[in-house]
Motif scaffolding. Structure first.
Motif, PDB file in Angstrom:
ATOM      1  N   GLU A  87     -38.157  12.597  43.708  1.00 31.75           N
ATOM      2  CA  GLU A  87     -39.353  11.753  43.817  1.00 31.75           C
ATOM      3  C   GLU A  87     -40.393  12.361  44.754  1.00 31.75           C
ATOM      4  N   HIS A  88     -39.960  13.225  45.654  1.00 33.43           N
ATOM      5  CA  HIS A  88     -40.856  13.795  46.664  1.00 33.43           C
ATOM      6  C   HIS A  88     -41.100  15.292  46.477  1.00 33.43           C
ATOM      7  N   ILE A  89     -40.769  15.853  45.315  1.00 33.84           N
ATOM      8  CA  ILE A  89     -40.869  17.290  45.108  1.00 33.84           C
ATOM      9  C   ILE A  89     -42.312  17.769  44.902  1.00 33.84           C
ATOM     10  N   ALA A  90     -43.170  16.941  44.316  1.00 39.57           N
ATOM     11  CA  ALA A  90     -44.544  17.365  44.016  1.00 39.57           C
ATOM     12  C   ALA A  90     -45.274  17.744  45.304  1.00 39.57           C
ATOM     13  N   GLY A  91     -45.883  18.912  45.279  1.00 38.36           N
ATOM     14  CA  GLY A  91     -46.667  19.376  46.414  1.00 38.36           C
ATOM     15  C   GLY A  91     -45.872  20.135  47.456  1.00 38.36           C
ATOM     16  N   GLN A  92     -44.551  20.168  47.318  1.00 40.46           N
ATOM     17  CA  GLN A  92     -43.727  20.909  48.280  1.00 40.46           C
ATOM     18  C   GLN A  92     -43.826  22.405  47.992  1.00 40.46           C
ATOM     19  N   GLY A  93     -43.883  23.208  49.030  1.00 41.64           N
ATOM     20  CA  GLY A  93     -43.813  24.666  48.873  1.00 41.64           C
ATOM     21  C   GLY A  93     -42.359  25.077  48.970  1.00 41.64           C
ATOM     22  N   ILE A  94     -41.781  25.546  47.874  1.00 41.63           N
ATOM     23  CA  ILE A  94     -40.362  25.892  47.820  1.00 41.63           C
ATOM     24  C   ILE A  94     -40.233  27.409  47.796  1.00 41.63           C
ATOM     25  N   SER A  95     -39.681  27.967  48.845  1.00 36.64           N
ATOM     26  CA  SER A  95     -39.524  29.424  48.949  1.00 36.64           C
ATOM     27  C   SER A  95     -38.278  29.862  48.203  1.00 36.64           C
ATOM     28  N   VAL A  96     -38.491  30.704  47.186  1.00 39.28           N
ATOM     29  CA  VAL A  96     -37.409  31.196  46.341  1.00 39.28           C
ATOM     30  C   VAL A  96     -37.368  32.710  46.459  1.00 39.28           C
TER      31      VAL A  96
END
Length: 135
Positions: free
Chosen positions: A81-90
């Motif tokens: 529910e809170h994933i939108a807008g998160q910067g996820i380093s892969v």
């Protein structure tokens, strides 16, 4: 007239979600060992328009106990529910991946499982993300 092909690839949504959901538990694209606990992530459809990718993912939460499976599935749902807008380093991505949107297609629900000593809760999510822009 010469047309330049954009060689930039969409991020692998399975890899992105494995990194993002790791704080909730072990993540993989395969189920955990028999009787184990874990979060299985699989892309099960979706498409793209060349600018945005629209993956549909199945997230299966495995746990030996029905309450444990339900709790893990609810923790995953809360993170999604809170994933939108998160910067996820892969790893191997030039910059953090940003998910534009996430919609619940099917909320977590118990599903029969071959192993009577284990439980699983399955949910489906539809996401959107863009290619990482080269700078």
């Amino acid at each position: 007239m010469a047309v330049e092909i954009d060689e930039t690839l969409f991020p692998d949504i399975q890899e992105v979600l494995m990194v993002y959901l790791a704080p909730a538990g072990e993540t993989d694209t395969e189920p955990p060992v028999e009787g184990g606990t874990g979060i299985q992530i699989n892309r099960v459809g979706g498409g793209n328009d060349g600018i945005s990718d629209y993956p549909r993912v199945q997230i299966t939460c495995h746990h030996p106990d029905p309450r444990g499976a339900s709790k893990l599935a609810r923790q995953v749902a809360n993170r999604m529910e809170h994933i939108a807008g998160q910067g996820i380093s892969v790893e191997d991505e030039p910059k953090p991946i940003c998910i534009d949107s996430c919609r619940v297609d099917t909320p977590p629900e118990a599903e029969p499982y071959e192993n009577p000593d284990a439980r699983r809760e399955v949910a489906y999510y539809a996401l959107s993300l863009q290619k990482p822009w080269r700078r």
